[in-house]
Design a protein around this motif. Structure first.
Motif: not given
Length: 50
Positions: A3-8, A14-27
């Motif tokens: 998951k952390p690699e996929l989030l990176k 998306l070329n963003t520095e936004a906190d997308l950590g909520f996506l880690l809740d996904l399978q």
């Protein structure tokens, strides 16, 4: 892929520095699908610009 690699990858696509950590809740398989969809869309946009 974990998951952390996929989030990176998503942040980079998306070329963003936004906190997308909520996506880690996904399978993990849902994250992989999201990465594939984003990558496909970015490729479509890049093709149209050329």
């Amino acid at each position: 892929m974990e998951k952390p690699e996929l989030l990176k990858i998503i942040n980079k696509l998306l070329n963003t520095e936004a906190d997308l950590g909520f996506l880690l809740d996904l399978q993990e398989d849902h994250l992989e699908t999201l990465v594939a969809c984003i990558r496909d869309r970015v490729n479509q946009l890049n093709t149209k610009e050329q």
